[in-house]
Design a protein around this motif. Structure first.
Motif, PDB file in Angstrom:
ATOM      1  N   GLY A  96      11.438   7.108  10.183  1.00 43.90           N
ATOM      2  CA  GLY A  96      11.615   7.706   8.868  1.00 43.90           C
ATOM      3  C   GLY A  96      10.349   7.865   8.059  1.00 43.90           C
ATOM      4  O   GLY A  96      10.399   8.368   6.942  1.00 43.90           O
ATOM      5  N   ALA A 107       2.442  12.474   6.661  1.00 46.25           N
ATOM      6  CA  ALA A 107       2.164  13.776   6.035  1.00 46.25           C
ATOM      7  C   ALA A 107       0.664  13.948   5.809  1.00 46.25           C
ATOM      8  O   ALA A 107       0.123  15.042   5.986  1.00 46.25           O
ATOM      9  CB  ALA A 107       2.914  13.896   4.704  1.00 46.25           C
ATOM     10  N   VAL A 108      -0.020  12.872   5.427  1.00 46.18           N
ATOM     11  CA  VAL A 108      -1.452  12.973   5.143  1.00 46.18           C
ATOM     12  C   VAL A 108      -2.272  13.122   6.430  1.00 46.18           C
ATOM     13  O   VAL A 108      -3.142  13.975   6.512  1.00 46.18           O
ATOM     14  CB  VAL A 108      -1.939  11.741   4.343  1.00 46.18           C
ATOM     15  N   LEU A 134      -4.904   8.288   3.536  1.00 48.02           N
ATOM     16  CA  LEU A 134      -6.283   8.469   3.086  1.00 48.02           C
ATOM     17  C   LEU A 134      -7.218   7.462   3.768  1.00 48.02           C
ATOM     18  O   LEU A 134      -8.311   7.818   4.231  1.00 48.02           O
ATOM     19  CB  LEU A 134      -6.359   8.309   1.565  1.00 48.02           C
ATOM     20  N   ALA A 135      -6.768   6.204   3.844  1.00 52.19           N
ATOM     21  CA  ALA A 135      -7.590   5.149   4.444  1.00 52.19           C
ATOM     22  C   ALA A 135      -7.929   5.491   5.887  1.00 52.19           C
ATOM     23  O   ALA A 135      -9.088   5.342   6.319  1.00 52.19           O
ATOM     24  CB  ALA A 135      -6.847   3.812   4.367  1.00 52.19           C
ATOM     25  N   THR A 154      10.719  14.171   9.556  1.00 54.31           N
ATOM     26  CA  THR A 154      10.695  14.105   8.093  1.00 54.31           C
ATOM     27  C   THR A 154       9.857  15.243   7.513  1.00 54.31           C
ATOM     28  O   THR A 154      10.201  15.815   6.476  1.00 54.31           O
ATOM     29  CB  THR A 154      10.121  12.758   7.610  1.00 54.31           C
ATOM     30  N   PHE A 213       7.266   9.119   6.154  1.00 56.44           N
ATOM     31  CA  PHE A 213       6.942  10.469   5.700  1.00 56.44           C
ATOM     32  C   PHE A 213       5.524  10.571   5.140  1.00 56.44           C
ATOM     33  O   PHE A 213       4.668  11.261   5.688  1.00 56.44           O
ATOM     34  CB  PHE A 213       7.971  10.918   4.655  1.00 56.44           C
ATOM     35  N   GLY A 214       5.243   9.829   4.059  1.00 53.89           N
ATOM     36  CA  GLY A 214       3.993  10.010   3.328  1.00 53.89           C
ATOM     37  C   GLY A 214       2.731   9.836   4.156  1.00 53.89           C
ATOM     38  O   GLY A 214       1.856  10.708   4.170  1.00 53.89           O
ATOM     39  N   VAL A 256      11.955  18.332   7.593  1.00 57.15           N
ATOM     40  CA  VAL A 256      12.904  18.379   6.471  1.00 57.15           C
ATOM     41  C   VAL A 256      12.228  18.997   5.248  1.00 57.15           C
ATOM     42  O   VAL A 256      12.745  19.910   4.610  1.00 57.15           O
ATOM     43  CB  VAL A 256      13.432  16.970   6.120  1.00 57.15           C
ATOM     44  N   GLN A 257      11.021  18.500   4.946  1.00 61.31           N
ATOM     45  CA  GLN A 257      10.305  18.999   3.772  1.00 61.31           C
ATOM     46  C   GLN A 257      10.017  20.496   3.907  1.00 61.31           C
ATOM     47  O   GLN A 257      10.258  21.276   2.991  1.00 61.31           O
ATOM     48  CB  GLN A 257       8.996  18.232   3.584  1.00 61.31           C
ATOM     49  N   VAL A 295       0.632   7.251   0.933  1.00 61.60           N
ATOM     50  CA  VAL A 295      -0.441   8.245   0.813  1.00 61.60           C
ATOM     51  C   VAL A 295      -1.804   7.570   0.955  1.00 61.60           C
ATOM     52  O   VAL A 295      -2.719   8.116   1.583  1.00 61.60           O
ATOM     53  CB  VAL A 295      -0.360   8.954  -0.551  1.00 61.60           C
ATOM     54  N   VAL A 296      -1.922   6.362   0.395  1.00 65.06           N
ATOM     55  CA  VAL A 296      -3.181   5.624   0.499  1.00 65.06           C
ATOM     56  C   VAL A 296      -3.434   5.227   1.955  1.00 65.06           C
ATOM     57  O   VAL A 296      -4.573   5.249   2.427  1.00 65.06           O
ATOM     58  CB  VAL A 296      -3.153   4.383  -0.429  1.00 65.06           C
ATOM     59  N   VAL A 348       0.832  -1.196   0.000  1.00 63.78           N
ATOM     60  CA  VAL A 348       0.000   0.000   0.000  1.00 63.78           C
ATOM     61  C   VAL A 348       0.873   1.255   0.000  1.00 63.78           C
ATOM     62  O   VAL A 348       1.799   1.373   0.811  1.00 63.78           O
ATOM     63  CB  VAL A 348      -0.926   0.002   1.231  1.00 63.78           C
ATOM     64  N   SER A 349       0.577   2.171  -0.902  1.00 65.21           N
ATOM     65  CA  SER A 349       1.293   3.449  -0.944  1.00 65.21           C
ATOM     66  C   SER A 349       1.074   4.216   0.359  1.00 65.21           C
ATOM     67  O   SER A 349      -0.043   4.233   0.884  1.00 65.21           O
ATOM     68  CB  SER A 349       0.792   4.274  -2.122  1.00 65.21           C
ATOM     69  N   PHE A 388       0.715   1.090  10.719  1.00 67.78           N
ATOM     70  CA  PHE A 388       0.293   0.488   9.448  1.00 67.78           C
ATOM     71  C   PHE A 388       1.502   0.172   8.577  1.00 67.78           C
ATOM     72  O   PHE A 388       1.677  -0.957   8.119  1.00 67.78           O
ATOM     73  CB  PHE A 388      -0.658   1.454   8.722  1.00 67.78           C
TER      74      PHE A 388
END
Lengths: 262, 282
Positions: free
Chosen positions: A200, A206-207, A103-104, A220, A202-203, A223-224, A99-100, A96-97, A139
């Motif tokens: 570490g 981030a969401v 979202l989930a 992380t 991030f994605g 950093v962005q 970002v997904v 699973v990405s 997750f």
């Protein structure tokens, strides 16, 4: 001749993709000496990002250690209906990405969803807050520990455990005195992997976090933000810390791995 | 160490008769219950919610969302770049594994350990690191940032270990006598590699390639900084999903997410199939 070409191509590829870029970031972090680096990682915002990152990672590691131990014991020691499903579902998070993942979690625990609203009414804020970040981190790092433990549990077999039960030890005693010492290196290895992934991530974070400065901003995300605010030294300094953590993890892994075979 | 710990158990007096020495079934039930609830609350129900949301307006709604020009172009880019990255990995990963196993040179162990660095390094740091060499402040004036090649480089970085680490153990186990036999019968080193070594490596190469494809299509963090996220140009699917969430188009995000999930599951099923096939072949 062919041997030389192969070696040169392989090493040049690794240099351009991996070694030189990492080296440049290390160089730029300390280009103006140690004090700009130190100033950058000791700002209030950076220190807060450190603390949030650690908090989230610790909760996620605890959750996944308990889950990983129990799931691995079930998979390696029991035959039950649904075992094949459990075996397959444990690996699902790897597909699973990030970002997904975020979202989930929003679609279940967000303030406009039934479960999220229920929790919100009871004063529990999940999304844009620490619990959501912990869930996201759990997750993405869920399979790591169980996947290290299952093969080791299968390899050590159950003879010693059976002997202990026969001599009257309870299930918990057997686990604590026989199973746990036998799997301790795999357990340590799995915890290190989980911790590295958690620190570490991030994605997904981030969401679900919203990246609120001073509240839900992890290292992380920091950093962005620093990079996009044209403060490269802040971004480089925090990246350097994260990279050092990654390298320490690599060293630990290389030390722990051979012990498994002896 | 083990002896000391085992001793107290060995000298334990036996239990009074009548008490069961079996592991308690309630512990087993508790374990199954815990694992089920944990997986459901964190993984299954949330993923189910994504699929449900993507279907909330039926399949035509789903189709409408993923055929939006921006969504479609991000999807095309992601699949094309991931395929390219997987092919490069299949070649370079095999070559690197070969160099690490069959070649000897100083610093080899360090290089070997460094192969895992892309897995250990946070993805946002990976992006930053690549910008240092390929960004506007490039040390070698190679400005690839905010172009499609930059996306390729980011994905090559994060997927580097997959093929190397799946081919390496197979290569180590491989009996070199066969290769010597081939050479003594007059085969050149390239022919020996192609006819003797390569057939043994194919399952491992395919398995590593499948994993790197699955990782590449879902990658987010490493592409955020270096790609510039230009819609219709350098925006990959995961970044597009992120921007849809930010602009409150949750249905669009869910539709694309479901599709990504589906592709990843198909690729992982292929990976499992390849592994079983390899085991059957011996």
């Amino acid at each position: 001749m062919g041997k030389w070409i192969g070696r040169i191509v392989a090493l040049a590829y690794l240099m351009l993709l991996l070694i030189v870029p990492v080296g440049i970031v290390f160089f730029r972090t300390f280009r103006h000496g140690f004090s700009p680096f130190w100033d950058a990682i000791t700002t209030t915002q950076a220190e807060h990002a450190f603390r949030v990152t650690l908090e989230v990672a610790i909760f996620a590691v605890i959750g996944n250690t308990v889950f990983g131990l129990i799931a691995a014991m079930l998979l390696a020691r029991h035959r039950f209906p649904g075992r094949a499903a459990l075996n397959a579902l444990i690996d699902l998070p790897l597909a699973v990405s990030p970002v997904v993942v975020g979202l989930a979690l929003i679609l279940v625990y967000g303030r406009f969803e039934p479960i999220g609203r229920f929790l919100d009414n009871h004063g529990i804020k999940v999304i844009f807050s620490l619990p959501g970040m912990v869930l996201a981190t759990i997750f993405v790092s869920l399979p790591l520990l169980a996947r290290e433990l299952v093969p080791v549990l299968e390899e050590i077999g159950i003879e010693q455990e059976q002997a202990a039960w026969t001599l009257g030890a309870s299930g918990l005693q057997t686990f604590r005195r026989i199973t746990l010492p036998a799997i301790r290196w795999a357990l340590a290895y799995g915890v290190v992997l989980t911790l590295a992934r958690a620190l570490g991530e991030f994605g997904a974070v981030a969401v679900v976090s919203g990246g609120l400065v001073g509240k839900t901003q992890t290292l992380t995300l920091y950093v962005q933000q620093e990079f996009q605010n044209f403060d490269p030294i802040g971004a480089y300094a925090a990246s350097f810390v994260l990279a050092v953590i990654a390298i320490v993890v690599l060293i630990i892994i290389n030390v722990l791995r051979p012990k498994e075979h002896s | 160490m083990t002896q000391v710990e085992a001793a107290p158990i060995a000298y334990r007096p036996t239990r009074p008769p009548g008490r069961s020495v079996r592991r308690s079934p309630s512990g087993f039930g508790l374990g199954v219950g815990f694992v089920t609830i944990y997986l459901s609350l964190i993984v299954l129900i949330p993923l189910g919610a994504v699929v449900a949301r993507s279907n909330s307006q039926g399949l035509s709604g789903l189709w409408h969302q993923i055929t939006q020009p921006d969504a479609l172009s991000s999807l095309r880019l992601t699949v094309a770049v991931s395929a390219l990255v997987s092919v490069v990995n299949a070649f370079m990963g095999t070559l690197i594994a070969w160099t690490l196993v069959r070649d000897r040179f100083p610093g080899q162990r360090v290089i070997d350990a460094l192969i895992d660095l892309p897995f250990a390094l946070p993805t946002i740091v990976a992006g930053l690191v690549l910008l240092a060499l390929y960004g506007p402040t490039s040390a070698i004036h190679l400005r690839l940032a905010y172009t499609r090649p930059a996306v390729v480089i980011a994905l090559l970085f994060v997927t580097l270990p997959f093929v190397v680490r799946s081919v390496q153990p197979v290569l180590m186990e491989l009996d070199q006598e066969m290769e010597e036999a081939a050479k003594s019968l007059g085969a050149g080193s390239f022919t020996t590699f192609r006819r003797v070594v390569l057939p043994n490596l194919i399952p491992a190469i395919l398995a590593g390639t499948a994993l790197s494809f699955a990782r590449a299509i879902s990658e987010f963090g490493s592409t955020v900084l270096i790609s510039g996220n230009i819609p219709n140009k350098t925006e990959v699917a995961a970044v597009h999903i992120y921007s849809q969430i930010q602009s409150d188009n949750v249905s669009g995000a869910a539709a694309l997410s479901t599709l990504l999930l589906l592709i990843a599951l198909v690729v992982l099923a292929a990976f499992t199939f390849i592994q079983r096939w390899a085991i059957r072949r011996g």
